[in-house]
Scaffold this motif. Structure first.
Motif, PDB file in Angstrom:
ATOM      1  N   UNK A  88      36.137 -29.204  34.158  1.00 30.89           N
ATOM      2  CA  UNK A  88      35.188 -30.182  33.600  1.00 30.89           C
ATOM      3  C   UNK A  88      35.547 -31.576  34.137  1.00 30.89           C
ATOM      4  N   UNK A  89      34.568 -32.491  34.120  1.00 31.34           N
ATOM      5  CA  UNK A  89      34.843 -33.813  34.673  1.00 31.34           C
ATOM      6  C   UNK A  89      35.882 -34.518  33.805  1.00 31.34           C
ATOM      7  N   UNK A  90      36.696 -35.353  34.454  1.00 28.22           N
ATOM      8  CA  UNK A  90      37.738 -36.069  33.728  1.00 28.22           C
ATOM      9  C   UNK A  90      39.008 -35.257  33.540  1.00 28.22           C
ATOM     10  N   UNK A  91      39.088 -34.073  34.195  1.00 23.71           N
ATOM     11  CA  UNK A  91      40.289 -33.241  34.086  1.00 23.71           C
ATOM     12  C   UNK A  91      40.832 -32.943  35.472  1.00 23.71           C
ATOM     13  N   UNK A  92      42.121 -32.656  35.548  1.00 25.48           N
ATOM     14  CA  UNK A  92      42.758 -32.340  36.825  1.00 25.48           C
ATOM     15  C   UNK A  92      43.773 -31.221  36.621  1.00 25.48           C
ATOM     16  N   UNK A  93      44.107 -30.537  37.697  1.00 31.52           N
ATOM     17  CA  UNK A  93      45.216 -29.574  37.658  1.00 31.52           C
ATOM     18  C   UNK A  93      46.502 -30.304  38.014  1.00 31.52           C
ATOM     19  N   UNK A  94      47.553 -30.091  37.205  1.00 35.59           N
ATOM     20  CA  UNK A  94      48.833 -30.728  37.469  1.00 35.59           C
ATOM     21  C   UNK A  94      49.912 -29.651  37.616  1.00 35.59           C
ATOM     22  N   UNK A  95      50.731 -29.801  38.665  1.00 27.14           N
ATOM     23  CA  UNK A  95      51.789 -28.830  38.973  1.00 27.14           C
ATOM     24  C   UNK A  95      53.112 -29.342  38.400  1.00 27.14           C
ATOM     25  N   UNK A  96      53.832 -28.463  37.707  1.00 27.10           N
ATOM     26  CA  UNK A  96      55.115 -28.835  37.068  1.00 27.10           C
ATOM     27  C   UNK A  96      56.242 -28.002  37.627  1.00 27.10           C
ATOM     28  N   UNK A  97      57.366 -28.655  37.880  1.00 30.10           N
ATOM     29  CA  UNK A  97      58.598 -27.955  38.205  1.00 30.10           C
ATOM     30  C   UNK A  97      59.389 -27.904  36.899  1.00 30.10           C
ATOM     31  N   UNK A  98      59.611 -26.670  36.383  1.00 27.30           N
ATOM     32  CA  UNK A  98      60.273 -26.546  35.081  1.00 27.30           C
ATOM     33  C   UNK A  98      61.777 -26.383  35.324  1.00 27.30           C
ATOM     34  N   UNK A  99      62.529 -27.394  34.885  1.00 33.07           N
ATOM     35  CA  UNK A  99      63.992 -27.394  35.038  1.00 33.07           C
ATOM     36  C   UNK A  99      64.613 -26.947  33.717  1.00 33.07           C
ATOM     37  N   UNK A 100      65.913 -26.608  33.714  1.00 34.54           N
ATOM     38  CA  UNK A 100      66.539 -26.223  32.434  1.00 34.54           C
ATOM     39  C   UNK A 100      66.349 -27.299  31.367  1.00 34.54           C
ATOM     40  N   UNK A 101      66.292 -28.572  31.764  1.00 35.19           N
ATOM     41  CA  UNK A 101      66.118 -29.647  30.783  1.00 35.19           C
ATOM     42  C   UNK A 101      64.672 -29.931  30.423  1.00 35.19           C
ATOM     43  N   UNK A 102      63.703 -29.264  31.070  1.00 35.32           N
ATOM     44  CA  UNK A 102      62.290 -29.542  30.769  1.00 35.32           C
ATOM     45  C   UNK A 102      61.493 -29.727  32.052  1.00 35.32           C
ATOM     46  N   UNK A 103      60.158 -29.774  31.941  1.00 30.14           N
ATOM     47  CA  UNK A 103      59.321 -29.868  33.141  1.00 30.14           C
ATOM     48  C   UNK A 103      59.268 -31.294  33.707  1.00 30.14           C
ATOM     49  N   UNK A 104      59.220 -31.395  35.040  1.00 30.61           N
ATOM     50  CA  UNK A 104      58.885 -32.681  35.677  1.00 30.61           C
ATOM     51  C   UNK A 104      57.643 -32.455  36.542  1.00 30.61           C
ATOM     52  N   UNK A 105      56.843 -33.505  36.670  1.00 31.24           N
ATOM     53  CA  UNK A 105      55.591 -33.381  37.433  1.00 31.24           C
ATOM     54  C   UNK A 105      55.891 -33.318  38.927  1.00 31.24           C
ATOM     55  N   UNK A 106      55.282 -32.324  39.617  1.00 34.01           N
ATOM     56  CA  UNK A 106      55.365 -32.289  41.079  1.00 34.01           C
ATOM     57  C   UNK A 106      54.208 -33.083  41.667  1.00 34.01           C
ATOM     58  N   UNK A 107      53.017 -32.948  41.052  1.00 34.13           N
ATOM     59  CA  UNK A 107      51.846 -33.670  41.563  1.00 34.13           C
ATOM     60  C   UNK A 107      50.561 -33.001  41.108  1.00 34.13           C
ATOM     61  N   UNK A 108      49.438 -33.528  41.602  1.00 33.04           N
ATOM     62  CA  UNK A 108      48.119 -33.028  41.204  1.00 33.04           C
ATOM     63  C   UNK A 108      47.523 -32.223  42.347  1.00 33.04           C
ATOM     64  N   UNK A 109      46.734 -31.211  42.004  1.00 32.06           N
ATOM     65  CA  UNK A 109      45.983 -30.482  43.035  1.00 32.06           C
ATOM     66  C   UNK A 109      44.508 -30.488  42.665  1.00 32.06           C
ATOM     67  N   UNK A 110      43.683 -30.457  43.707  1.00 33.53           N
ATOM     68  CA  UNK A 110      42.235 -30.517  43.502  1.00 33.53           C
ATOM     69  C   UNK A 110      41.617 -29.345  44.252  1.00 33.53           C
ATOM     70  N   UNK A 111      41.115 -28.320  43.517  1.00 37.42           N
ATOM     71  CA  UNK A 111      40.559 -27.166  44.224  1.00 37.42           C
ATOM     72  C   UNK A 111      39.253 -27.516  44.938  1.00 37.42           C
ATOM     73  N   UNK A 112      38.996 -26.838  46.084  1.00 36.44           N
ATOM     74  CA  UNK A 112      37.701 -26.999  46.748  1.00 36.44           C
ATOM     75  C   UNK A 112      36.667 -26.117  46.044  1.00 36.44           C
ATOM     76  N   UNK A 113      35.456 -26.062  46.559  1.00 35.66           N
ATOM     77  CA  UNK A 113      34.390 -25.334  45.871  1.00 35.66           C
ATOM     78  C   UNK A 113      34.700 -23.838  45.739  1.00 35.66           C
ATOM     79  N   UNK A 114      35.564 -23.318  46.643  1.00 35.33           N
ATOM     80  CA  UNK A 114      35.888 -21.891  46.541  1.00 35.33           C
ATOM     81  C   UNK A 114      37.110 -21.651  45.657  1.00 35.33           C
TER      82      UNK A 114
END
Ligand SMILES: [Zn+2]
Length: 266
Positions: free
Chosen positions: A198-224
């Motif tokens: 939906x508009x206004x939302x993004x996919x965010x990738x997390x690297x989950x470490x023993x101490x908790x998740x840190x953000x790796x970055x955002x990804x934007x899927x194409x139409x497929x």
């Protein structure tokens, strides 16, 4: 007489052409809207100037010389009247006024054409500027893609490369992804079959470490539904216990808040 000749147009508007030249101009302006418009504005100018010019009575000696030149006897008032009646009353002032008009309308037409040419040049300049900007954007895009490809190759060639496969969660059961991670060189993340957001939302990738998740970055899927991300991760982190993807507000969040879409462990 050439077409588009401002002086000929001015002379025509003044009524100073013989019938042959007048015919030529009339034939020309039937097909030339530009010259027809010029004549219309010239006539407005001649009308205005005729009103603006002070009415002058020629000095007596000029009158005498004119009458002498046309062969009339200045001492005979009757002859003088007949000469004056043969011409319009303004004819004595015709030459200086015509010269003034020619100057005025010549300058006016020149200014008009100059304006048209400047407008044309303005348009071409704007085109050139927008082409330059488009070229700059294309160069920037190409550089970004090249940088991303170079980073991705560095990750894939890393001696400490680890592979983590991610599986789709109930929100996106058909989705799948793979993270290739090097502590020194970062992460290449590929995903497929990601549902449209939906508009206004993004996919965010997390690297989950023993101490908790840190953000790796955002990804934007194409139409497929395919997405590629090449991320830098801090070089001093411990090995991840998992990699996950969540749906977050546009721009991403410092910690995951949204639904998990993909999860995988090494
Ligand atoms: Zn013309």
């Amino acid at each position: 007489m050439s077409a588009h000749d401002p002086e000929a147009l001015a002379a025509y508007a003044l009524g100073a052409l013989d019938s042959e030249d007048r015919g030529a101009i009339e034939a020309h302006i039937r097909d030339c809207a530009e010259c027809a418009a010029a004549i219309r504005s010239l006539r407005r100018v001649t009308g205005a100037l005729a009103l603006a010019a002070p009415a002058r009575t020629p000095p007596p000696h000029l009158r005498a010389r004119v009458l002498h030149a046309v062969g009339a006897d200045a001492r005979q008032p009757g002859s003088a009247r007949s000469v004056a009646q043969g011409r319009a009353p303004w004819s004595v002032n015709w030459l200086p006024m015509a010269a003034m008009l020619l100057l005025a309308v010549g300058a006016g037409i020149y200014a008009l054409r100059l304006q048209t040419r400047i407008a044309g040049l303005d348009g071409r300049l704007a085109d050139a500027v927008s082409q330059t900007r488009a070229a700059e954007r294309a160069t920037t895009d190409a550089r970004r893609v090249a940088d991303q490809a170079q980073s991705a190759m560095a990750v894939l060639a890393a001696p400490d490369l680890a592979r983590i496969d991610l599986a789709g969660q109930p929100r996106a059961p058909g989705a799948s992804a793979r993270a290739l991670w090097s502590r020194q060189r970062g992460m290449v993340f590929t995903a497929s079959n990601l549902p449209a957001l939906p508009s206004g939302r993004t996919y965010q990738v997390w690297v989950v470490l023993p101490g908790g998740p840190i953000s790796a970055g955002l990804i934007e899927p194409d139409v497929s539904g395919r997405a590629l991300g090449v991320f830098r991760t801090p070089p001093d982190i411990p090995s991840p216990v998992a990699v996950a993807v969540t749906i977050e507000p546009a721009g991403g969040m410092p910690a995951p808040t949204g639904e998990r879409v993909l999860v995988g462990a090494p």
